[in-house]
Motif scaffolding. Structure first.
Motif, mmCIF file in Angstrom:
data_model
loop_
_atom_site.group_PDB
_atom_site.id
_atom_site.type_symbol
_atom_site.label_atom_id
_atom_site.label_comp_id
_atom_site.label_asym_id
_atom_site.label_seq_id
_atom_site.Cartn_x
_atom_site.Cartn_y
_atom_site.Cartn_z
ATOM 1 N N GLN A 98 0.829 -1.208 0.000
ATOM 2 C CA GLN A 98 0.000 0.000 0.000
ATOM 3 C C GLN A 98 0.863 1.258 0.000
ATOM 4 N N ASP A 99 1.942 1.239 0.773
ATOM 5 C CA ASP A 99 2.837 2.393 0.798
ATOM 6 C C ASP A 99 3.422 2.657 -0.586
ATOM 7 N N LEU A 100 3.722 1.588 -1.318
ATOM 8 C CA LEU A 100 4.262 1.767 -2.670
ATOM 9 C C LEU A 100 3.239 2.453 -3.565
ATOM 10 N N ILE A 101 1.979 2.033 -3.488
ATOM 11 C CA ILE A 101 0.933 2.681 -4.294
ATOM 12 C C ILE A 101 0.850 4.168 -3.960
ATOM 13 N N LEU A 102 0.884 4.496 -2.671
ATOM 14 C CA LEU A 102 0.793 5.901 -2.268
ATOM 15 C C LEU A 102 2.012 6.684 -2.731
ATOM 16 N N ARG A 103 3.207 6.092 -2.618
ATOM 17 C CA ARG A 103 4.407 6.806 -3.036
ATOM 18 C C ARG A 103 4.430 7.023 -4.542
ATOM 19 N N VAL A 104 3.960 6.023 -5.294
ATOM 20 C CA VAL A 104 3.888 6.177 -6.746
ATOM 21 C C VAL A 104 2.895 7.270 -7.119
ATOM 22 N N ALA A 105 1.713 7.227 -6.513
ATOM 23 C CA ALA A 105 0.701 8.241 -6.814
ATOM 24 C C ALA A 105 1.195 9.637 -6.427
ATOM 25 N N GLN A 106 1.838 9.730 -5.251
ATOM 26 C CA GLN A 106 2.358 11.025 -4.809
ATOM 27 C C GLN A 106 3.383 11.566 -5.803
ATOM 28 N N ALA A 107 4.326 10.722 -6.217
ATOM 29 C CA ALA A 107 5.353 11.167 -7.158
ATOM 30 C C ALA A 107 4.743 11.516 -8.514
ATOM 31 N N TYR A 108 3.785 10.729 -8.970
ATOM 32 C CA TYR A 108 3.130 10.973 -10.263
ATOM 33 C C TYR A 108 2.371 12.299 -10.236
ATOM 34 N N PHE A 109 1.592 12.505 -9.172
ATOM 35 C CA PHE A 109 0.815 13.738 -9.063
ATOM 36 C C PHE A 109 1.723 14.949 -8.851
ATOM 37 N N ASP A 110 2.816 14.752 -8.106
ATOM 38 C CA ASP A 110 3.742 15.865 -7.879
ATOM 39 C C ASP A 110 4.338 16.365 -9.188
ATOM 40 N N GLU A 111 4.718 15.414 -10.060
ATOM 41 C CA GLU A 111 5.280 15.850 -11.346
ATOM 42 C C GLU A 111 4.220 16.544 -12.196
ATOM 43 N N LEU A 112 3.006 15.994 -12.216
ATOM 44 C CA LEU A 112 1.946 16.633 -13.002
ATOM 45 C C LEU A 112 1.629 18.031 -12.474
ATOM 46 N N PHE A 113 1.619 18.175 -11.146
ATOM 47 C CA PHE A 113 1.356 19.498 -10.587
ATOM 48 C C PHE A 113 2.490 20.461 -10.916
ATOM 49 N N ALA A 114 3.728 19.951 -10.893
ATOM 50 C CA ALA A 114 4.863 20.803 -11.251
ATOM 51 C C ALA A 114 4.753 21.261 -12.698
ATOM 52 N N ILE A 115 4.241 20.368 -13.573
ATOM 53 C CA ILE A 115 4.032 20.748 -14.976
ATOM 54 C C ILE A 115 2.957 21.818 -15.078
ATOM 55 N N GLU A 116 1.838 21.602 -14.362
ATOM 56 C CA GLU A 116 0.760 22.591 -14.381
ATOM 57 C C GLU A 116 1.230 23.925 -13.806
ATOM 58 N N ASN A 117 2.024 23.861 -12.755
ATOM 59 C CA ASN A 117 2.529 25.085 -12.146
ATOM 60 C C ASN A 117 3.428 25.845 -13.125
ATOM 61 N N LEU A 118 4.305 25.102 -13.819
ATOM 62 C CA LEU A 118 5.191 25.744 -14.788
ATOM 63 C C LEU A 118 4.392 26.339 -15.942
ATOM 64 N N ARG A 119 3.388 25.609 -16.402
ATOM 65 C CA ARG A 119 2.559 26.136 -17.495
ATOM 66 C C ARG A 119 1.853 27.424 -17.074
ATOM 67 N N ALA A 120 1.332 27.412 -15.871
ATOM 68 C CA ALA A 120 0.628 28.598 -15.395
ATOM 69 C C ALA A 120 1.580 29.771 -15.241
ATOM 70 N N VAL A 121 2.768 29.498 -14.717
ATOM 71 C CA VAL A 121 3.760 30.561 -14.564
ATOM 72 C C VAL A 121 4.156 31.122 -15.929
ATOM 73 N N GLN A 122 4.372 30.215 -16.878
ATOM 74 C CA GLN A 122 4.752 30.674 -18.215
ATOM 75 C C GLN A 122 3.623 31.452 -18.885
ATOM 76 N N ALA A 123 2.389 31.006 -18.697
ATOM 77 C CA ALA A 123 1.257 31.738 -19.266
ATOM 78 C C ALA A 123 1.138 33.116 -18.632
ATOM 79 N N ASN A 124 1.361 33.166 -17.320
ATOM 80 C CA ASN A 124 1.314 34.450 -16.639
ATOM 81 C C ASN A 124 2.435 35.368 -17.116
#
Length: 447
Positions: free
Chosen positions: A136-162
């Motif tokens: 279960q910890d592996l599933i959570l760590r994978v999801a956390q890392a996956y979502f963290d990268e996607l959020f970092a992408i969204e954050n960069l896109r928003a910053v660049q758009a701004n």
């Protein structure tokens, strides 16, 4: 007659062909399956589970017979000297002496061995619960890392758009200042915002690299493009839609609680094992021994065969107080495990409450931010129109653009946090599995 295409039409044709090819990206499920075979923490947990399962065969060996074979061969050089009054005589003999034997011992009553076997079952249960928790910890760590990268992408896109929007406003402010329709203050304000956006872009790029590497550590390779959350992805509320059933299930079914429950019961068995040091033991024994050597004074040879079958009773009378001391130690350790079990149940209940509220409040937050994004976009359009007709100043447009950027970033964060809270809620009650990742994976699509 062949048709000739100009450079422009040929480029358009290539663009059309490549646009028809479907985009491939790494999905959440694939990342998880890669982590199953590569992640060091999970690999260690798997090996630990293999080792822990051996507790039961080891304890079973204490109930089964033991057989030992012995043998020896000696070269002997013997000298005899006899003195009687004034007479003396000597004799020497050199010979080989051989012997071998087989011993069998079958425990009939060794209470500590019976209790150890029962204890081993509990230790294996603890091992399995710990291994399930590691999954279960592996599933959570994978999801956390996956979502963290996607959020970092969204954050960069928003910053660049701004940054792009601010750059446009900066260029417009400079142009208006040159023709005399705006003050230099607008230019300075836009330049300040642009420099700040540049710094934010650098920080966002750095954060994305860190999150990308964190995901790579889990799977051992560059995952490439990741699937993105669908704009209209629908996240469902938890079922049952009440907190208390989740809390009760967490206190009962959490793998952490199950592991600690087994550890507590195993510690109670250790008290019985220690007390068994006072109890007698009874074994069935059988021996077979064969000895070969010379006869008296080297005359002839002697073959000696011994067969024994019987019972062996051992009654401990006094052992220096070690049994009582070990029993007191075992009782104290049992109390430690019992207190740890209480703590595990309370922590599981707290985790279930936090995760349940994270899902419920997260869903409400997502709906609120979706409405806020619509309002922010409308406000931005109104401010742009007002700036064009002269009823709004440049700073109003910049503030509206920044609000859109902040709202988009917060919305992405709220969505990912809600999905992660859903997984954590399942983990809190010990039901998180690959199927839950499959369900969440359907909310994503190729970029």
């Amino acid at each position: 007659m062949p048709v000739k295409l100009g450079p422009g039409r040929f480029s358009l044709l290539l663009a059309g062909l490549f646009s028809a090819i479907p985009a491939f990206a790494t999905d959440l499920l694939q990342v998880y399956r890669d982590a199953l075979t590569y992640d060091a923490q999970y690999t260690a947990a798997r090996a630990s589970a293999v080792a822990g399962r051996e507790k039961q065969p080891q304890a079973l060996a204490g109930l089964l017979p033991t057989i030992a074979a012995t043998g020896n061969s000696y070269w002997n050089d013997t000298r005899y000297k006899v003195n009687v009054d004034t007479l003396s005589s000597s004799y020497s003999n050199k010979y080989n002496n051989h012997s071998y034997g087989v011993n069998l011992t079958q425990p009939l009553f060794r209470w500590q061995n019976f209790v150890q076997y029962d204890q081993s079952k509990l230790l294996v249960m603890q091992t399995e619960a710990n291994f399930a928790q590691a999954g279960q910890d592996l599933i959570l760590r994978v999801a956390q890392a996956y979502f963290d990268e996607l959020f970092a992408i969204e954050n960069l896109r928003a910053v660049q758009a701004n940054k792009t929007a601010i750059a446009q406003q900066l260029a417009q402010a400079k142009k208006n200042f040159e023709v005399g329709t705006a003050t230099v203050t607008d230019t300075y304000e836009s330049q300040s915002r642009f420099d700040l956006a540049t710094a934010q872009e650098i920080a966002a790029e750095s954060e994305l690299e860190v999150k990308r590497y964190a995901l790579r550590v889990l799977i051992g390779k560059n995952p490439g493009e990741l699937n993105r959350l669908k704009p209209k992805a629908v996240m469902t509320p938890p079922q049952p839609a009440s907190m208390e059933p989740w809390v009760e299930a967490a206190e009962r079914d959490s793998f952490v609680v199950q592991a600690q429950q087994a550890a507590t019961e195993a510690a109670a068995k250790a008290i019985e094992i220690s007390r068994a040091g006072h109890y007698p033991t009874l074994d069935a024994v059988a021996n077979y021994n064969q000895n070969n050597g010379p006869g008296q004074f080297g005359v002839g040879s002697i073959d000696n065969t011994t067969r024994q079958v019987g019972l062996q009773l051992n009654i401990p009378l006094f052992q220096g107080g070690s049994v009582n001391s070990k029993t007191r130690e075992a009782i104290a350790k049992r109390d430690v495990e019992a207190a740890s079990l209480d703590n595990a149940k309370r922590s599981a209940a707290l985790g279930a409450r936090q995760s349940y509220l994270g899902v419920v409040n997260g869903l409400a937050g997502v709906r609120a931010l979706e409405a806020a994004l619509v309002s922010s976009l409308s406000s931005l359009e109104s401010n742009r129109l007002g700036y064009e007709v002269g009823v709004r100043i440049n700073i109003d447009v910049l503030n509206a653009e920044n609000q859109v950027y902040v709202t988009r970033r917060d919305l992405a964060k709220a969505r990912f946090d809600t999905l992660l809270a859903q997984l954590r809620l399942k983990a809190a009650v010990g039901s998180l599995a690959e199927g839950d990742l499959e369900q969440i994976n359907t909310l994503f699509e190729a970029p």
